[in-house]
Scaffold this motif. Structure first.
Motif, mmCIF file in Angstrom:
data_model
loop_
_atom_site.group_PDB
_atom_site.id
_atom_site.type_symbol
_atom_site.label_atom_id
_atom_site.label_comp_id
_atom_site.label_asym_id
_atom_site.label_seq_id
_atom_site.Cartn_x
_atom_site.Cartn_y
_atom_site.Cartn_z
ATOM 1 N N UNK A 214 32.053 -4.589 -5.309
ATOM 2 C CA UNK A 214 30.606 -4.347 -5.283
ATOM 3 C C UNK A 214 30.295 -2.845 -5.355
ATOM 4 N N UNK A 215 31.137 -2.035 -4.732
ATOM 5 C CA UNK A 215 30.936 -0.583 -4.795
ATOM 6 C C UNK A 215 31.193 -0.087 -6.222
ATOM 7 N N UNK A 216 32.258 -0.598 -6.833
ATOM 8 C CA UNK A 216 32.544 -0.231 -8.230
ATOM 9 C C UNK A 216 31.366 -0.634 -9.124
ATOM 10 N N UNK A 217 30.826 -1.814 -8.874
ATOM 11 C CA UNK A 217 29.678 -2.291 -9.656
ATOM 12 C C UNK A 217 28.470 -1.365 -9.474
ATOM 13 N N UNK A 218 28.254 -0.924 -8.231
ATOM 14 C CA UNK A 218 27.109 -0.042 -7.954
ATOM 15 C C UNK A 218 27.240 1.290 -8.690
ATOM 16 N N UNK A 219 28.488 1.659 -9.018
ATOM 17 C CA UNK A 219 28.724 2.958 -9.657
ATOM 18 C C UNK A 219 28.646 2.899 -11.184
ATOM 19 N N UNK A 220 28.491 1.679 -11.707
ATOM 20 C CA UNK A 220 28.575 1.465 -13.153
ATOM 21 C C UNK A 220 27.759 2.429 -13.993
ATOM 22 N N UNK A 221 26.524 2.629 -13.627
ATOM 23 C CA UNK A 221 25.650 3.488 -14.430
ATOM 24 C C UNK A 221 25.588 4.915 -13.889
ATOM 25 N N UNK A 222 26.576 5.263 -13.089
ATOM 26 C CA UNK A 222 26.669 6.589 -12.492
ATOM 27 C C UNK A 222 25.367 7.003 -11.794
ATOM 28 N N UNK B 101 0.856 -1.199 0.000
ATOM 29 C CA UNK B 101 0.000 0.000 0.000
ATOM 30 C C UNK B 101 0.880 1.232 0.000
ATOM 31 N N UNK B 102 0.367 2.338 -0.479
ATOM 32 C CA UNK B 102 1.126 3.587 -0.456
ATOM 33 C C UNK B 102 1.873 3.815 -1.760
ATOM 34 N N UNK B 103 2.576 4.941 -1.819
ATOM 35 C CA UNK B 103 3.240 5.310 -3.070
ATOM 36 C C UNK B 103 4.706 5.665 -2.843
ATOM 37 N N UNK B 104 5.495 5.380 -3.871
ATOM 38 C CA UNK B 104 6.913 5.761 -3.846
ATOM 39 C C UNK B 104 7.181 6.638 -5.061
ATOM 40 N N UNK B 105 7.766 7.779 -4.800
ATOM 41 C CA UNK B 105 8.093 8.716 -5.886
ATOM 42 C C UNK B 105 9.598 8.800 -6.039
ATOM 43 N N UNK B 106 10.058 8.565 -7.248
ATOM 44 C CA UNK B 106 11.469 8.725 -7.555
ATOM 45 C C UNK B 106 11.586 9.948 -8.450
ATOM 46 N N UNK C 64 14.570 -0.431 -15.557
ATOM 47 C CA UNK C 64 15.282 0.571 -16.352
ATOM 48 C C UNK C 64 15.543 1.833 -15.524
ATOM 49 N N UNK C 65 14.456 2.327 -14.902
ATOM 50 C CA UNK C 65 14.526 3.547 -14.084
ATOM 51 C C UNK C 65 15.493 3.334 -12.909
ATOM 52 N N UNK C 66 15.340 2.190 -12.277
ATOM 53 C CA UNK C 66 16.176 1.848 -11.125
ATOM 54 C C UNK C 66 17.651 1.784 -11.531
ATOM 55 N N UNK C 67 17.901 1.106 -12.646
ATOM 56 C CA UNK C 67 19.273 0.935 -13.119
ATOM 57 C C UNK C 67 19.975 2.248 -13.400
ATOM 58 N N UNK C 68 19.210 3.239 -13.826
ATOM 59 C CA UNK C 68 19.800 4.545 -14.156
ATOM 60 C C UNK C 68 20.039 5.404 -12.921
ATOM 61 N N UNK C 69 19.270 5.149 -11.868
ATOM 62 C CA UNK C 69 19.268 6.085 -10.748
ATOM 63 C C UNK C 69 19.930 5.549 -9.483
ATOM 64 N N UNK C 70 19.875 4.214 -9.314
ATOM 65 C CA UNK C 70 20.230 3.646 -8.020
ATOM 66 C C UNK C 70 21.275 2.546 -8.138
#
Ligand SMILES: Nc1ncnc2c1ncn2[C@@H]1O[C@H](COP(=O)(O)OP(=O)(O)OP(=O)(O)O)[C@@H](O)[C@H]1O
Ligand SMILES: [Mg+2]
Length: 237
Positions: free
Chosen positions: A155-163, A63-68, A83-89
């Motif tokens: 893992x940190x380097x991987x997290x930074x892949x898509x800036x 329930x509820x909403x999440x705004x990115x 797609x959205x997640x991959x670009x932002x997070x």
């Protein structure tokens, strides 16, 4: 002005297992501002990971909403959301979650595959990121040939892949000794300070939480304490 990057509006997460009903999140309201470093704290089972995965849109709320960045992501299809997640997070996990059969370089390259970068570009960027985390010498090693701290740096380097603008870390130092944990925390803090990343981390270690200006305390799926920007400002008045 601080811009809201992620907003949770009355978010509930209820797990149903047969007759059992587990209310992991119970009406969470939370705003994460651009460029914040936030620590989410609370006892085991209080809902920290569930909250982090909701913040990162890995988990759809009951329930509820999440705004990115102002966009409601609660009802997006899984493919749009990915797609959205991959670009932002970017995500960093307690247990590193690297793929054992791939080298450090290949692990870092992997998430970029889904964002349509070609192989040369991915390799160039992954090499650069492994340099940033001080692992240029170990690019062709597999995870089991690396120490825990080195694996977390991969893992940190991987997290930074898509800036990504936002890095989410679930107990990033939980499987590391205190010295290595401190080095990893300093690396994350630098990403926040030098590259302006918004960093949200889950921890129950007060020594790790002290890196964060804002601490959000959660208990039984509810926010019990929030040293938020707004409240700090009010407090000073
Ligand atoms: N997939 C799931 N199915 C059913 N219940 C779940 C699931 N994931 C989490 N839970 C329950 O939701 C509650 C919150 O779990 P969560 O993993 O968010 O806690 P946590 O604060 O991260 O704990 P820890 O510090 O131990 O990691 C717990 O009661 C847990 O058992
Ligand atoms: Mg957890």
């Amino acid at each position: 002005m601080h811009q809201v990057i992620i907003e949770l509006d009355n978010v509930w997460k209820i797990y149903k297992i047969g007759e059992q009903r587990i209310e992991a999140l119970r009406g969470i309201n939370l705003k994460i501002y651009q460029n914040e470093l936030v620590a989410i704290m609370g006892p085991s089972g209080s809902g920290k990971s569930t909250l982090l995965y909701s913040v990162g849109a890995l988990d759809i709320p009951t329930k509820g909403a999440i705004y990115l960045k102002g966009k409601n992501i609660s009802h997006m299809s899984e493919s749009t959301l990915a797609q959205v997640r991959g670009q932002t997070i970017g995500f960093v996990f307690q247990s590193f979650n690297l793929i054992p059969s791939l080298t450090a370089l290949e692990n870092v390259m992997l998430p970029m595959t889904f964002q349509g970068k070609n192989r040369d570009e991915r390799k160039r960027r992954a090499t650069e990121l492994l340099k940033v985390v001080g692992l240029s010498e170990r690019m062709y090693n597999r995870p089991n040939q690396l120490s825990g701290g080195q694996q977390q740096r991969v893992a940190i380097a991987r997290a930074l892949g898509n800036d990504p603008e936002v890095i989410l870390a679930d107990e990033p130092t939980g499987n590391l000794d205190s010295t290595t944990g401190k080095a990893i925390m300093e690396m994350l803090e630098n990403l926040h300070k030098d590259y302006g990343k918004t960093l949200i981390l889950v921890t129950h270690d007060p020594n790790i939480a002290k890196y964060a200006k804002r601490k959000v305390g959660i208990l039984d799926g509810k926010i019990k304490h929030d040293g938020s920007l707004e409240k700090e400002v009010l407090w000073k008045k």
